[in-house]
Design a protein around this motif. Structure first.
Motif, PDB file in Angstrom:
ATOM      1  N   VAL A 139       5.634   2.857   4.910  1.00 48.58           N
ATOM      2  CA  VAL A 139       5.169   1.549   4.241  1.00 48.58           C
ATOM      3  C   VAL A 139       4.178   0.693   4.991  1.00 48.58           C
ATOM      4  O   VAL A 139       3.503   0.052   4.495  1.00 48.58           O
ATOM      5  CB  VAL A 139       6.498   0.711   4.073  1.00 48.58           C
ATOM      6  CG1 VAL A 139       6.537  -0.650   3.734  1.00 48.58           C
ATOM      7  CG2 VAL A 139       7.531   1.430   3.242  1.00 48.58           C
ATOM      8  N   ARG A 140       4.159   0.822   6.353  1.00 47.11           N
ATOM      9  CA  ARG A 140       3.094   0.122   7.189  1.00 47.11           C
ATOM     10  C   ARG A 140       1.620   0.668   6.680  1.00 47.11           C
ATOM     11  O   ARG A 140       0.880  -0.011   6.438  1.00 47.11           O
ATOM     12  CB  ARG A 140       3.246   0.523   8.624  1.00 47.11           C
ATOM     13  CG  ARG A 140       2.332  -0.022   9.463  1.00 47.11           C
ATOM     14  CD  ARG A 140       2.285   0.739  10.755  1.00 47.11           C
ATOM     15  NE  ARG A 140       1.912   2.290  10.476  1.00 47.11           N
ATOM     16  CZ  ARG A 140       2.314   3.239  11.462  1.00 47.11           C
ATOM     17  NH1 ARG A 140       2.972   3.085  12.493  1.00 47.11           N
ATOM     18  NH2 ARG A 140       1.853   4.320  11.235  1.00 47.11           N
ATOM     19  N   ASP A 141       1.570   2.111   6.490  1.00 49.38           N
ATOM     20  CA  ASP A 141       0.225   2.488   6.134  1.00 49.38           C
ATOM     21  C   ASP A 141      -0.043   2.135   4.638  1.00 49.38           C
ATOM     22  O   ASP A 141      -1.212   1.916   4.399  1.00 49.38           O
ATOM     23  CB  ASP A 141       0.439   4.140   6.113  1.00 49.38           C
ATOM     24  CG  ASP A 141       0.512   4.424   7.698  1.00 49.38           C
ATOM     25  OD1 ASP A 141       0.214   3.684   8.504  1.00 49.38           O
ATOM     26  OD2 ASP A 141       0.876   5.838   7.921  1.00 49.38           O
ATOM     27  N   GLU A 142       1.001   1.854   4.001  1.00 43.52           N
ATOM     28  CA  GLU A 142       0.785   1.473   2.369  1.00 43.52           C
ATOM     29  C   GLU A 142       0.346   0.170   2.394  1.00 43.52           C
ATOM     30  O   GLU A 142      -0.509  -0.264   1.764  1.00 43.52           O
ATOM     31  CB  GLU A 142       1.989   1.765   1.483  1.00 43.52           C
ATOM     32  CG  GLU A 142       2.425   3.005   1.127  1.00 43.52           C
ATOM     33  CD  GLU A 142       3.492   3.332   0.288  1.00 43.52           C
ATOM     34  OE1 GLU A 142       3.535   2.511  -0.776  1.00 43.52           O
ATOM     35  OE2 GLU A 142       4.214   4.107   0.341  1.00 43.52           O
ATOM     36  N   VAL A 143       0.702  -0.681   3.287  1.00 45.46           N
ATOM     37  CA  VAL A 143       0.502  -2.147   3.346  1.00 45.46           C
ATOM     38  C   VAL A 143      -0.864  -2.281   3.693  1.00 45.46           C
ATOM     39  O   VAL A 143      -1.724  -3.135   3.222  1.00 45.46           O
ATOM     40  CB  VAL A 143       1.547  -2.881   4.220  1.00 45.46           C
ATOM     41  CG1 VAL A 143       0.975  -4.380   4.372  1.00 45.46           C
ATOM     42  CG2 VAL A 143       2.880  -2.876   3.597  1.00 45.46           C
ATOM     43  N   ALA A 144      -1.140  -1.469   4.755  1.00 41.44           N
ATOM     44  CA  ALA A 144      -2.565  -1.458   5.382  1.00 41.44           C
ATOM     45  C   ALA A 144      -3.786  -1.002   4.363  1.00 41.44           C
ATOM     46  O   ALA A 144      -4.634  -1.711   4.063  1.00 41.44           O
ATOM     47  CB  ALA A 144      -2.671  -0.680   6.552  1.00 41.44           C
ATOM     48  N   ALA A 145      -3.282  -0.082   3.405  1.00 46.82           N
ATOM     49  CA  ALA A 145      -4.319   0.138   2.438  1.00 46.82           C
ATOM     50  C   ALA A 145      -4.350  -0.683   1.383  1.00 46.82           C
ATOM     51  O   ALA A 145      -5.569  -1.080   0.942  1.00 46.82           O
ATOM     52  CB  ALA A 145      -3.711   1.556   1.644  1.00 46.82           C
ATOM     53  N   LEU A 146      -3.223  -1.298   1.075  1.00 46.47           N
ATOM     54  CA  LEU A 146      -3.353  -2.553   0.116  1.00 46.47           C
ATOM     55  C   LEU A 146      -4.073  -3.679   0.504  1.00 46.47           C
ATOM     56  O   LEU A 146      -5.159  -4.423  -0.251  1.00 46.47           O
ATOM     57  CB  LEU A 146      -2.118  -2.868  -0.096  1.00 46.47           C
ATOM     58  CG  LEU A 146      -1.169  -2.106  -1.144  1.00 46.47           C
ATOM     59  CD1 LEU A 146       0.278  -2.328  -1.141  1.00 46.47           C
ATOM     60  CD2 LEU A 146      -1.600  -1.704  -2.479  1.00 46.47           C
ATOM     61  N   THR A 147      -4.013  -4.098   1.746  1.00 51.15           N
ATOM     62  CA  THR A 147      -4.624  -5.097   2.524  1.00 51.15           C
ATOM     63  C   THR A 147      -6.194  -4.912   2.435  1.00 51.15           C
ATOM     64  O   THR A 147      -6.999  -5.632   2.068  1.00 51.15           O
ATOM     65  CB  THR A 147      -4.131  -5.442   3.910  1.00 51.15           C
ATOM     66  OG1 THR A 147      -2.908  -5.636   3.921  1.00 51.15           O
ATOM     67  CG2 THR A 147      -5.009  -6.539   4.701  1.00 51.15           C
ATOM     68  N   ALA A 148      -6.722  -3.615   2.764  1.00 54.46           N
ATOM     69  CA  ALA A 148      -8.087  -3.265   2.548  1.00 54.46           C
ATOM     70  C   ALA A 148      -8.547  -3.379   1.341  1.00 54.46           C
ATOM     71  O   ALA A 148      -9.825  -3.664   0.992  1.00 54.46           O
ATOM     72  CB  ALA A 148      -8.234  -1.753   3.142  1.00 54.46           C
TER      73      ALA A 148
END
Length: 213
Positions: free
Chosen positions: A55-64
């Motif tokens: 989930v952390r990685d998905e959130v980072a991708a969405l933020t980008a």
């Protein structure tokens, strides 16, 4: 327009950039609501560490993805016919601020500023109760709206609070306030938060000062 209102408009205009359209605000408000749900679930989740990392990685991708096109300054809404541009990133009632409770403040015909709201665990102080600083923040915002509704807006110069009893979270709350008088550039106002049992939990008085031109 009052001196304070004109000063606010000048500050907004000085930042540049066009106000957001109604459609933009609505779309981003929906996104903000989903992020608020995410914020709360981060506190409550008990999934395994591998899922947390995913989930952390998905959130980072969405933020980008959101950062691909970025405004220079926080946005404001289009001017309403009856008033100045509205800030959207405020910490109390900002529609686009996912850390705002948010508190939707309405002005009644008699000039009372009123909000019906509920806050969740993200605003907890003592176990099961709202943090006192959060109550102060909400009342400060409400008092400012009451002063503006009186036609004498200003900036907070003094804020006094009396905590009568703990304010519970996760239940319906009411906050209400109104201007009690003015003297030159000063405006005075009172407000309170009311618990679901009808008892006052926090009282506040404030003085606002209208900036000089």
């Amino acid at each position: 327009m009052s001196g304070a209102g004109a000063a606010m408009q000048r500050a907004i205009a000085g930042r540049g950039g066009a106000p957001m359209s109604t459609e933009q605000v609505a779309a981003l408000a929906d996104l903000t609501a989903r992020v608020r749900e995410l914020n709360e679930m981060v506190v409550y989740t008990d999934v395994d560490l591998a899922e947390v990392a995913a989930v952390r990685d998905e959130v980072a991708a969405l933020t980008a993805r959101l950062a691909a096109v970025r405004r220079e300054h926080p946005p404001v809404a289009e001017n309403a016919a009856e008033g100045p541009a509205r800030q959207l990133a405020g910490p109390v009632s900002g529609l686009l601020n996912p850390v705002a409770p948010p508190v939707d403040i309405r002005v009644l015909p008699d000039g009372t500023a009123r909000a019906e709201f509920s806050v969740n665990v993200l605003y907890e102080g003592p176990p099961s109760f709202v943090h006192g600083g959060v109550s102060a923040m909400i009342l400060d915002q409400l008092l400012g709206v009451a002063a503006a509704a009186n036609g004498t807006p200003g900036m907070t110069a003094k804020l006094d609070l009396r905590y009568r009893r703990p304010t519970p979270y996760g239940v319906p709350l009411v906050a209400e306030g109104r201007a009690t008088g003015s003297d030159g550039r000063k405006t005075f106002a009172d407000a309170r938060i009311i618990g679901p049992d009808g008892r006052t939990t926090v009282e506040a008085t404030a003085m606002f000062v209208m900036p000089s031109r």
